[in-house]
Design an enzyme around this catalytic site. Structure first.
Site, short mmCIF file in Angstrom:
data_model
loop_
_atom_site.label_atom_id
_atom_site.label_comp_id
_atom_site.label_asym_id
_atom_site.label_seq_id
_atom_site.Cartn_x
_atom_site.Cartn_y
_atom_site.Cartn_z
N ASN A 23 -2.98 12.65 3.52
CA ASN A 23 -1.90 10.99 4.33
C ASN A 23 -0.84 11.67 5.14
O ASN A 23 -0.45 11.10 5.69
CB ASN A 23 -1.84 9.91 3.25
N GLU A 65 8.32 -5.35 -7.36
CA GLU A 65 7.82 -4.33 -9.19
C GLU A 65 6.73 -4.69 -9.68
O GLU A 65 6.15 -3.81 -10.56
CB GLU A 65 9.03 -4.90 -9.66
N HIS A 73 -3.32 2.23 -1.38
CA HIS A 73 -4.06 2.07 -2.01
C HIS A 73 -5.94 2.38 -2.26
O HIS A 73 -6.37 0.85 -0.90
CB HIS A 73 -3.71 0.82 -3.19
N GLY A 113 -2.73 15.55 -0.25
CA GLY A 113 -1.14 15.41 1.17
C GLY A 113 -2.29 15.04 2.42
O GLY A 113 -1.32 15.23 3.46
C1 GRF Z 1 -5.16 9.02 -1.73
O1 GRF Z 1 -6.91 7.81 -1.43
C2 GRF Z 1 -4.41 6.81 -1.28
O2 GRF Z 1 -5.85 5.86 -1.27
C3 GRF Z 1 -4.69 7.40 -3.24
O3 GRF Z 1 -4.09 8.44 -4.42
C4 GRF Z 1 -5.19 9.58 -2.68
C5 GRF Z 1 -4.11 10.95 -1.81
O4 GRF Z 1 -4.76 11.15 -1.64
N1 GRF Z 1 -3.61 6.66 -3.20
P1 GRF Z 1 -3.99 12.38 0.07
O5 GRF Z 1 -2.95 13.37 -0.77
O6 GRF Z 1 -3.27 12.04 0.54
O7 GRF Z 1 -4.85 13.13 0.17
#
Ligand code: GRF
Length: 204
Positions: free
Chosen positions: A14, A144, A110, A12
């Site tokens: 992000n 999609e 991503h 989490g």
């Molecule tokens: C990030 O690198 C995101 O791009 C990928 O998974 C990771 C998630 O990290 N899809 P967090 O859970 O937000 O720390």
């Protein structure tokens, strides 16, 4: 104020960047609910610590079961009048019916420069084994076509000799934390316009 749902499966970080941006007044949106498919996800405690509602919505592997799970998730988001769904480290593919119901209203981050290393949960590892010299992250609208939707923003980082998955991921993550809240703010302010497969960023 635009209401945002964040889908997160893991740590989490992000989500934290979105909540901090909201707190600083620069998100132009409000995170109203965090949904995770893993009951133990750190993202759920991040939500609770910030006083944000958290929901657990398991995502079974079987296609029909996952359809049902995502219909329930969709209903929950609709009840909360969500206007934007942000996938921030969500480790399951969104099914077609979910994507169609939220068409143009789902953003994903991503950890690669798409279209390189799409549709994988190991983009950083694949970048390293491919020997690329530059990697990065992409924020895009979800369609999609998994990881193939119109690109909102990208940031590049160098791949350095001696990098391993952890060091490259950390360098990329720093950029994710910058790009994702900025993209949400642009969306919230109506500054993103889709023309074909291109996102035009700007007012009006
Ligand atoms: C990030 O690198 C995101 O791009 C990928 O998974 C990771 C998630 O990290 N899809 P967090 O859970 O937000 O720390």
């Amino acid at each position: 104020m635009l209401k945002v749902a964040v889908l997160a499966s893991g740590r989490g970080s992000n989500l934290v960047s979105l909540l901090e941006s909201e707190k600083a007044g620069s998100l132009d949106a409000k995170v109203v609910v965090v949904v995770s498919n893993h009951p133990q996800a750190r993202a759920l405690s991040v939500a609770r610590e910030h006083g944000v509602e958290s929901l657990i919505c398991p995502q079974p592997w079987r296609q029909e079961d996952r359809e049902a799970a995502q219909t329930a998730m969709s209903d929950a988001l609709q009840e909360r009048e969500v206007g934007l769904v942000v996938c921030a480290g969500f480790d399951r593919v969104l099914v077609g019916s979910f994507v169609r119901r939220w068409e143009g209203k789902i953003i994903n981050v991503h950890p690669s420069l798409l279209p390189a290393f799409a549709n994988t949960l190991h983009a950083q590892e694949e970048a390293l084994s491919h020997g690329v010299k530059v990697s990065g992250c992409t924020v895009h609208l979800v369609t999609e076509d998994v990881d193939g939707g119109p690109i909102i923003s990208q940031a590049a980082v160098p791949v350095l000799s001696g990098d391993d998955v952890a060091s490259l991921s950390a360098r990329i993550l720093e950029q994710e934390h910058r790009l994702l809240p900025a993209a949400v703010s642009l969306y919230a302010r109506g500054h993103l316009r889709v023309e074909g497969r291109t996102v035009v960023v700007g007012e009006g």
